[in-house]
Design a protein around this motif. Structure first.
Motif, mmCIF file in Angstrom:
data_model
loop_
_atom_site.group_PDB
_atom_site.id
_atom_site.type_symbol
_atom_site.label_atom_id
_atom_site.label_comp_id
_atom_site.label_asym_id
_atom_site.label_seq_id
_atom_site.Cartn_x
_atom_site.Cartn_y
_atom_site.Cartn_z
ATOM 1 N N SER A 147 0.825 -1.205 0.000
ATOM 2 C CA SER A 147 0.000 0.000 0.000
ATOM 3 C C SER A 147 0.857 1.252 0.000
ATOM 4 O O SER A 147 0.520 2.243 -0.652
ATOM 5 N N ASP A 148 1.945 1.204 0.727
ATOM 6 C CA ASP A 148 2.847 2.346 0.773
ATOM 7 C C ASP A 148 3.440 2.620 -0.611
ATOM 8 O O ASP A 148 3.537 3.772 -1.040
ATOM 9 N N ILE A 149 3.825 1.569 -1.294
ATOM 10 C CA ILE A 149 4.342 1.740 -2.656
ATOM 11 C C ILE A 149 3.263 2.317 -3.561
ATOM 12 O O ILE A 149 3.519 3.236 -4.345
ATOM 13 N N PHE A 150 2.049 1.790 -3.450
ATOM 14 C CA PHE A 150 0.955 2.311 -4.276
ATOM 15 C C PHE A 150 0.724 3.799 -4.010
ATOM 16 O O PHE A 150 0.453 4.564 -4.934
ATOM 17 N N TYR A 151 0.825 4.205 -2.755
ATOM 18 C CA TYR A 151 0.645 5.624 -2.428
ATOM 19 C C TYR A 151 1.666 6.479 -3.177
ATOM 20 O O TYR A 151 1.315 7.489 -3.793
ATOM 21 N N TYR A 152 2.937 6.075 -3.124
ATOM 22 C CA TYR A 152 3.987 6.873 -3.761
ATOM 23 C C TYR A 152 3.968 6.770 -5.287
ATOM 24 O O TYR A 152 4.603 7.573 -5.958
ATOM 25 N N GLN A 153 3.216 5.821 -5.814
ATOM 26 C CA GLN A 153 3.035 5.708 -7.262
ATOM 27 C C GLN A 153 1.729 6.365 -7.706
ATOM 28 O O GLN A 153 1.328 6.231 -8.861
ATOM 29 N N ASN A 154 1.039 7.031 -6.767
ATOM 30 C CA ASN A 154 -0.247 7.690 -7.038
ATOM 31 C C ASN A 154 -1.335 6.710 -7.474
ATOM 32 O O ASN A 154 -2.223 7.057 -8.254
ATOM 33 N N LEU A 155 -1.270 5.496 -6.954
ATOM 34 C CA LEU A 155 -2.263 4.461 -7.243
ATOM 35 C C LEU A 155 -3.140 4.284 -5.999
ATOM 36 O O LEU A 155 -3.073 3.285 -5.298
ATOM 37 N N TYR A 156 -3.961 5.292 -5.748
ATOM 38 C CA TYR A 156 -4.682 5.371 -4.488
ATOM 39 C C TYR A 156 -5.773 4.308 -4.341
ATOM 40 O O TYR A 156 -6.008 3.824 -3.232
ATOM 41 N N GLU A 157 -6.421 3.935 -5.432
ATOM 42 C CA GLU A 157 -7.424 2.864 -5.335
ATOM 43 C C GLU A 157 -6.759 1.548 -4.942
ATOM 44 O O GLU A 157 -7.286 0.796 -4.121
ATOM 45 N N ASP A 158 -5.587 1.280 -5.535
ATOM 46 C CA ASP A 158 -4.831 0.073 -5.166
ATOM 47 C C ASP A 158 -4.364 0.162 -3.715
ATOM 48 O O ASP A 158 -4.357 -0.844 -2.994
ATOM 49 N N GLN A 159 -3.994 1.351 -3.290
ATOM 50 C CA GLN A 159 -3.595 1.548 -1.904
ATOM 51 C C GLN A 159 -4.739 1.187 -0.961
ATOM 52 O O GLN A 159 -4.525 0.507 0.042
ATOM 53 N N LEU A 160 -5.943 1.633 -1.292
ATOM 54 C CA LEU A 160 -7.097 1.341 -0.439
ATOM 55 C C LEU A 160 -7.355 -0.160 -0.332
ATOM 56 O O LEU A 160 -7.653 -0.667 0.754
ATOM 57 N N VAL A 161 -7.223 -0.874 -1.444
ATOM 58 C CA VAL A 161 -7.414 -2.329 -1.425
ATOM 59 C C VAL A 161 -6.364 -2.977 -0.525
ATOM 60 O O VAL A 161 -6.675 -3.829 0.313
ATOM 61 N N GLY A 162 -5.117 -2.570 -0.685
ATOM 62 C CA GLY A 162 -4.049 -3.121 0.148
ATOM 63 C C GLY A 162 -4.248 -2.819 1.626
ATOM 64 O O GLY A 162 -3.998 -3.668 2.481
ATOM 65 N N LEU A 163 -4.716 -1.617 1.919
ATOM 66 C CA LEU A 163 -4.944 -1.257 3.323
ATOM 67 C C LEU A 163 -6.098 -2.048 3.919
ATOM 68 O O LEU A 163 -6.055 -2.410 5.102
ATOM 69 N N ASP A 164 -7.109 -2.328 3.113
ATOM 70 C CA ASP A 164 -8.199 -3.179 3.611
ATOM 71 C C ASP A 164 -7.674 -4.565 3.960
ATOM 72 O O ASP A 164 -8.033 -5.140 4.989
ATOM 73 N N ARG A 165 -6.806 -5.099 3.108
ATOM 74 C CA ARG A 165 -6.236 -6.424 3.373
ATOM 75 C C ARG A 165 -5.294 -6.395 4.571
ATOM 76 O O ARG A 165 -5.287 -7.318 5.393
ATOM 77 N N ALA A 166 -4.503 -5.332 4.684
ATOM 78 C CA ALA A 166 -3.609 -5.214 5.838
ATOM 79 C C ALA A 166 -4.421 -5.141 7.128
ATOM 80 O O ALA A 166 -4.071 -5.784 8.131
ATOM 81 N N THR A 167 -5.501 -4.398 7.099
ATOM 82 C CA THR A 167 -6.369 -4.287 8.274
ATOM 83 C C THR A 167 -6.956 -5.650 8.625
ATOM 84 O O THR A 167 -6.935 -6.076 9.791
ATOM 85 N N TYR A 168 -7.452 -6.344 7.625
ATOM 86 C CA TYR A 168 -8.059 -7.657 7.829
ATOM 87 C C TYR A 168 -7.065 -8.632 8.468
ATOM 88 O O TYR A 168 -7.367 -9.283 9.474
ATOM 89 N N TYR A 169 -5.871 -8.713 7.897
ATOM 90 C CA TYR A 169 -4.884 -9.655 8.428
ATOM 91 C C TYR A 169 -4.328 -9.196 9.774
ATOM 92 O O TYR A 169 -3.963 -10.018 10.609
ATOM 93 N N GLY A 170 -4.282 -7.907 10.003
ATOM 94 C CA GLY A 170 -3.877 -7.408 11.317
ATOM 95 C C GLY A 170 -4.828 -7.878 12.397
ATOM 96 O O GLY A 170 -4.410 -8.324 13.470
ATOM 97 N N TYR A 171 -6.125 -7.806 12.105
ATOM 98 C CA TYR A 171 -7.104 -8.300 13.072
ATOM 99 C C TYR A 171 -7.008 -9.817 13.252
ATOM 100 O O TYR A 171 -7.104 -10.314 14.370
ATOM 101 N N LEU A 172 -6.808 -10.547 12.152
ATOM 102 C CA LEU A 172 -6.656 -11.999 12.273
ATOM 103 C C LEU A 172 -5.431 -12.365 13.114
ATOM 104 O O LEU A 172 -5.447 -13.372 13.826
ATOM 105 N N ALA A 173 -4.389 -11.536 13.029
ATOM 106 C CA ALA A 173 -3.172 -11.778 13.811
ATOM 107 C C ALA A 173 -3.336 -11.318 15.259
ATOM 108 O O ALA A 173 -2.415 -11.471 16.060
ATOM 109 N N LYS A 174 -4.498 -10.751 15.556
ATOM 110 C CA LYS A 174 -4.761 -10.179 16.885
ATOM 111 C C LYS A 174 -3.785 -9.050 17.201
ATOM 112 O O LYS A 174 -3.399 -8.817 18.351
#
Length: 171
Positions: A68-95
């Motif tokens: 997501s960080d790479i997508f942000y710096y590449q101005n790919l904000y929609e891709d960033q949002l998808v990556g952040l949703d997945r990071a959030t999801y797996y963060g919660y699964l990891a407790k």
């Protein structure tokens, strides 16, 4: 690092493969090689066995956060949002509530760049509340300063003032 990643890819467990490709991606990221970093991060994701009881969700969270960080710096904000949703999801699964909430909070930057201030404000208020509920009071206050400029531009001085007062009391 490519040799290490290749060795783990052939001989390591799924979790070792994830970590090896994640670390390889971080090396490429630090070298400024965004395409190679993304490839390594994608390889890490492909190695994950999310059906396994011992799946390394924590590292998956970090893989998606780095992507997501790479997508942000590449101005790919929609891709960033998808990556952040997945990071959030797996963060919660990891407790790992902090990692999940930090990933979620980064959506504010993407929404700001996409010129979606209402979405930015929604994420700000939501994540501030979630930080507070989880005991991360300083982080709860810290995110409130982000939409202040937007609130002032819209003439919502009362809310901007309230956010700044909360922020100043915590820092």
């Amino acid at each position: 690092m490519t040799v290490v990643a290749e060795c783990y890819y052939r001989n390591g467990t799924a979790n070792e493969q994830i970590e090896a490709h994640y670390l390889l991606g971080c090396v490429y990221r630090d070298l400024g090689e965004a395409p190679k970093a993304l490839t390594a991060y994608h390889d890490a994701v492909e190695c994950a066995d999310t059906t396994a009881a011992d799946c390394d969700y924590k590292t998956l969270c970090r893989v998606y956060a780095q992507m997501s960080d790479i997508f942000y710096y590449q101005n790919l904000y929609e891709d960033q949002l998808v990556g952040l949703d997945r990071a959030t999801y797996y963060g919660y699964l990891a407790k790992d509530t902090l990692a999940a909430l930090l990933a979620y909070s980064q959506k504010m930057d993407a929404y700001k760049m996409l010129m979606l201030p209402d979405s930015m404000l929604y994420v700000c208020e939501t994540v501030s509340s979630l930080f507070q509920q989880s005991g991360f009071i300083d982080k709860s206050a810290g995110v409130l300063c982000i939409p202040v400029r937007h609130l002032l531009d819209c003439g919502d001085i009362a809310k901007a003032s309230r956010f700044l007062n909360i922020y100043e009391r915590r820092y």
